[in-house]
Design an enzyme around this catalytic site. Structure first.
Site, PDB file in Angstrom:
ATOM      1  N   SER A 294      83.150  35.105  19.295  1.00  0.00           N
ATOM      2  CA  SER A 294      83.596  33.724  19.442  1.00  0.00           C
ATOM      3  C   SER A 294      84.966  33.535  18.817  1.00  0.00           C
ATOM      4  O   SER A 294      85.349  32.438  18.454  1.00  0.00           O
ATOM      5  CB  SER A 294      82.578  32.779  18.799  1.00  0.00           C
ATOM      6  OG  SER A 294      82.416  33.121  17.446  1.00  0.00           O
TER       7      SER A 294
ATOM      8  N   SER B 217      88.474  31.793   7.781  1.00  0.00           N
ATOM      9  CA  SER B 217      87.958  31.448   9.107  1.00  0.00           C
ATOM     10  C   SER B 217      89.160  31.264  10.009  1.00  0.00           C
ATOM     11  O   SER B 217      90.305  31.258   9.552  1.00  0.00           O
ATOM     12  CB  SER B 217      87.135  30.169   9.045  1.00  0.00           C
ATOM     13  OG  SER B 217      88.005  29.065   8.900  1.00  0.00           O
ATOM     14  N   LYS B 218      88.836  31.103  11.292  1.00  0.00           N
ATOM     15  CA  LYS B 218      89.923  30.957  12.260  1.00  0.00           C
ATOM     16  C   LYS B 218      90.850  29.808  11.866  1.00  0.00           C
ATOM     17  O   LYS B 218      92.034  29.852  12.086  1.00  0.00           O
ATOM     18  CB  LYS B 218      89.329  30.680  13.649  1.00  0.00           C
ATOM     19  CG  LYS B 218      89.042  31.924  14.421  1.00  0.00           C
ATOM     20  CD  LYS B 218      88.210  31.612  15.633  1.00  0.00           C
ATOM     21  CE  LYS B 218      86.730  31.655  15.281  1.00  0.00           C
ATOM     22  NZ  LYS B 218      85.866  31.225  16.362  1.00  0.00           N
ATOM     23  N   ARG B 219      90.261  28.789  11.263  1.00  0.00           N
ATOM     24  CA  ARG B 219      91.064  27.631  10.921  1.00  0.00           C
ATOM     25  C   ARG B 219      91.661  27.733   9.523  1.00  0.00           C
ATOM     26  O   ARG B 219      92.428  26.891   9.115  1.00  0.00           O
ATOM     27  CB  ARG B 219      90.220  26.352  11.032  1.00  0.00           C
ATOM     28  CG  ARG B 219      89.992  25.915  12.461  1.00  0.00           C
ATOM     29  CD  ARG B 219      88.879  24.901  12.586  1.00  0.00           C
ATOM     30  NE  ARG B 219      87.600  25.457  12.172  1.00  0.00           N
ATOM     31  CZ  ARG B 219      86.836  26.235  12.942  1.00  0.00           C
ATOM     32  NH1 ARG B 219      87.218  26.518  14.154  1.00  0.00           N
ATOM     33  NH2 ARG B 219      85.692  26.716  12.510  1.00  0.00           N
TER      34      ARG B 219
END
Ligand code: GLU
Length: 270
Positions: A13, A252-254
């Site tokens: 994801s 995290s991605k963010r």
């Protein structure tokens, strides 16, 4: 001693960042140090978030790092398929067994209803636990509602107990099952939940050591209960620390995570 078999089991994801790469590396090195096998399994049961593109990025990242799987989605192997969405038929047999033995039951509660109850618990400041509304439905009612086409999930029954996780890194950690409650093992779309699929796959793929980020420690009591209900032997658990950002929070991605492939493109050596 039986063969050491470890696995890295990314959910496709997003991209692979150094946190995931480090978990993969620990699994790879431990397997190699013991003369064992390292398995790469793709956990794509979250249909909304999983993409093939992300799977390719993660596998390319591992390739570039030189973390080579002995068995996996690209390599194949004796315990495949290694992508969970290709294994759906395997989970359903276990589910029927769990229902027949009284370990699991169909739940017809709608997501709106569950969300409402969840926000009520939040307002009251108490941990949210499923209230067991569908736990004791009669066979007749279950049949009628299924025939009427009502969507349903399958929940695993959790009775009050203390669940002990003996972790080789974290030590002995105890969990109160009353704070877990009956949890979903098969979603209404027919896909297994993460906690369910992971147990069946680790068993079928003969994984001896589960080495993963400490964020998964709280999932482990659920997984132990499923292992026990299915009569599977527990793997060795090793929950390792996670890499955090400058804000001390998990990458995290963010938040501060950079794709491994970006490091490659910037000219870093693997
Ligand atoms: N698929 C999980 C994740 O990407 C990992 C599961 C596991 O290692 O047990 O976080």
């Amino acid at each position: 001693m039986s063969e050491v078999r470890t696995r890295f089991a990314p959910s496709p994801s997003g991209f692979l960042h150094i946190g995931g790469a480090r978990t993969a590396l620990f699994n790879y090195l431990y397997a190699k140090a013991c003369g064992g096998s390292f398995v790469l399994r793709v956990e794509d049961t979250d249909q909304e978030r999983s993409t093939k593109e992300s799977e390719d990025i993660i596998l390319d990242s591992l390739d570039w790092l030189g973390i080579k799987a002995d068995e996996g989605v690209r390599e194949g192997g004796p315990y495949g398929p290694y992508r969970q969405s290709d294994r759906l038929d395997r989970y359903s047999g276990y589910t029927e067994g769990l229902i027949a033995k009284g370990f699991a039951y169909p739940c017809f509660c709608t997501s709106e209803e569950l969300e409402q109850k969840q926000s009520r618990s939040k307002m009251l400041g108490v941990p949210h636990v499923y209230d067991g509304k569908c736990r004791n439905l009669s066979e007749d009612e279950i049949q009628t509602r299924k025939e009427a086409g009502e969507p349903y999930a399958i929940r695993f029954k959790v009775d009050p107990s203390e669940i002990v996780v003996d972790d080789v890194v974290q030590g002995r950690v105890k969990f109160d099952a009353r704070l877990i409650g009956d949890f979903i093992i098969v979603k209404s779309d027919g896909f297994p939940s993460y906690n369910y699929a992971v147990v069946i796959d680790d068993h079928e793929m003969k994984i001896s050591h589960v080495i993963r980020g400490v964020g998964h420690l709280s999932n482990t009591p659920r997984q132990i209960l499923i292992h026990q209900a299915l009569g599977f032997e527990l793997p060795v658990y090793a929950h390792i620390s996670e890499i955090v950002g400058t804000d001390r929070k998990k990458l995290s991605k963010r938040r501060g995570a950079t794709s491994v492939l970006l490091f490659r493109d910037l000219g870093y050596l693997s």
